[in-house]
Design a protein around this motif. Structure first.
Motif, PDB file in Angstrom:
ATOM      1  N   ALA A  68     -10.771   4.224  -7.895  1.00  0.00           N
ATOM      2  CA  ALA A  68     -11.527   3.687  -6.755  1.00  0.00           C
ATOM      3  C   ALA A  68     -10.649   3.667  -5.500  1.00  0.00           C
ATOM      4  N   ALA A  69      -9.402   3.209  -5.658  1.00  0.00           N
ATOM      5  CA  ALA A  69      -8.488   3.125  -4.512  1.00  0.00           C
ATOM      6  C   ALA A  69      -8.218   4.514  -3.944  1.00  0.00           C
ATOM      7  N   ALA A  70      -7.959   5.480  -4.834  1.00  0.00           N
ATOM      8  CA  ALA A  70      -7.633   6.835  -4.374  1.00  0.00           C
ATOM      9  C   ALA A  70      -8.846   7.486  -3.690  1.00  0.00           C
ATOM     10  N   ALA A  71     -10.049   7.099  -4.145  1.00  0.00           N
ATOM     11  CA  ALA A  71     -11.257   7.679  -3.552  1.00  0.00           C
ATOM     12  C   ALA A  71     -11.684   6.906  -2.309  1.00  0.00           C
ATOM     13  N   GLY A  72     -11.059   5.745  -2.086  1.00  0.00           N
ATOM     14  CA  GLY A  72     -11.410   4.934  -0.916  1.00  0.00           C
ATOM     15  C   GLY A  72     -12.775   4.266  -1.040  1.00  0.00           C
TER      16      GLY A  72
END
Lengths: 230, 230
Positions: B32-36
């Motif tokens: 989720a973090a990497a995909a923003g």
């Protein structure tokens, strides 16, 4: 029977059933019936099929690793051929169980949860057998501290022996005696390819091959390859 | 973004993370973090990490199988070498994810249940890639109905290529370019061993090798082996 004696009997019964059918097709009821005891009594010795399967796998792993032991006497090719014979004896005996395990398939009944710890246990046992094979080969090559290229050839050949056995089990369309010799010759061939490209391996392996008799599996390969090339 | 577009983006993000760390060390929060985007939004597109992992594996499998396609032109050794280069590009790019998958390790977080259907899905995808490799090789050998001994050599060599790549990834102690050539030469060596022992294979393979140039990977091996033997 004492507890340990009964456990060992159930492991033996389970291994016999896994040798005829894939473990996921064998139920605790089948094992109880084959052992001549009740289902609840099986659960008294093993909390579930998974723990019985893991115990059986452990015994089979020790059996297989034990087959790698070979006296350090005589030509290398003949030694490896004797080990290959014992390896195929094992593969032959444990057919469906060996296939199911090595194909990474489930060893628990369809629909049941497949725990991480079980995956880790089975992988650790498979790796321990591979490591035993690797160490045996190095000890016969009398090389204590192998360079990376030698380690690669030996370990990748071990995986070749596994896949050859699995393909053989799938239909048994080639006589196993032929594959036992072929794997010994494959070992020599893979070593030769690496040595052809690497000076360090040439120096390590050259002296060993000088001792091989012309009628052994290595000498036989060379004779046939020369005939093939001409 | 549309649903399918977002799904494809998340698959790409997951594959990038699996290329740096083993999938069991990557959480939905990391993805989720990497995909923003938020964690609940990830779950809107994939019901769980397992389904995202399987979608990522499916894309990677198709990518890998696509790399086997090679024009039917020029010497066989050079064709196989180009495929080996693309294969190692893939292995290089997906390192930890490739290792975790091929070692049969868990692709789900430690402690979570590992379902039978997930094991079946990953095994089926691995097998489909192996089958694509097998069919490509047969098409280049222009053999539609291979005898059992040829099938064995090709399939067991594919497993040798897998184990060679896995061993390479574990420390990268040998230049990959060397292993790409070595695998092509291993293919020739394993074929030669089988042909040396089998008349049918000699007839099938003899004509092909006559077309190999002296400076290709096959010809180079022969030159070096002759030097080694003398």
């Amino acid at each position: 029977m004492g507890v340990e004696e009964r456990r060992q009997q159930l492991i033996g019964v389970a291994l016999e059933l896994f040798a005829r059918r894939s473990p996921d097709e064998v139920s605790i009821d089948d094992i109880a019936a084959a052992a001549g005891i009740s289902r609840p009594l099986v659960y008294h010795y093993f909390p579930g099929k998974l723990s019985l399967y893991e115990a059986a796998l452990k015994r089979a792993s020790e059996d297989l690793a034990g087959r790698f032991a070979e006296p350090h006497e005589g030509p290398l090719g003949a030694r490896l051929l004797r080990v290959m014979r014992r390896y195929f004896d094992f593969v032959d005996k444990h057919g469906p169980g060996f296939s199911a395990l090595m194909r990474g398939g489930p060893a628990v009944p369809v629909g049941a949860a497949h725990s991480i710890s079980h995956v880790s246990t089975t992988n650790a046992l498979i790796d321990s057998v591979r490591q035993a094979a690797y160490e045996q080969i190095l000890s016969h090559l009398t090389i204590a501290d192998p360079p990376a290229r030698l380690e690669l050839v030996v370990r990748s050949w071990i995986s070749l022996a596994e896949s050859t056995a699995l393909i053989w089990l799938d239909g048994r369309r080639i006589p196993r005696e032929e594959l036992e010799v072929q794997l010994v010759q494959n070992f020599a061939a893979l070593m030769a390819v690496s040595a052809a490209n690497d000076e360090e391996l040439r120096k390590l392996l050259g002296p060993m091959l000088g001792d091989e008799p012309a009628d052994g599996p290595f000498g036989n390969l060379v004779t046939r390859l020369i005939a093939l090339a001409s």
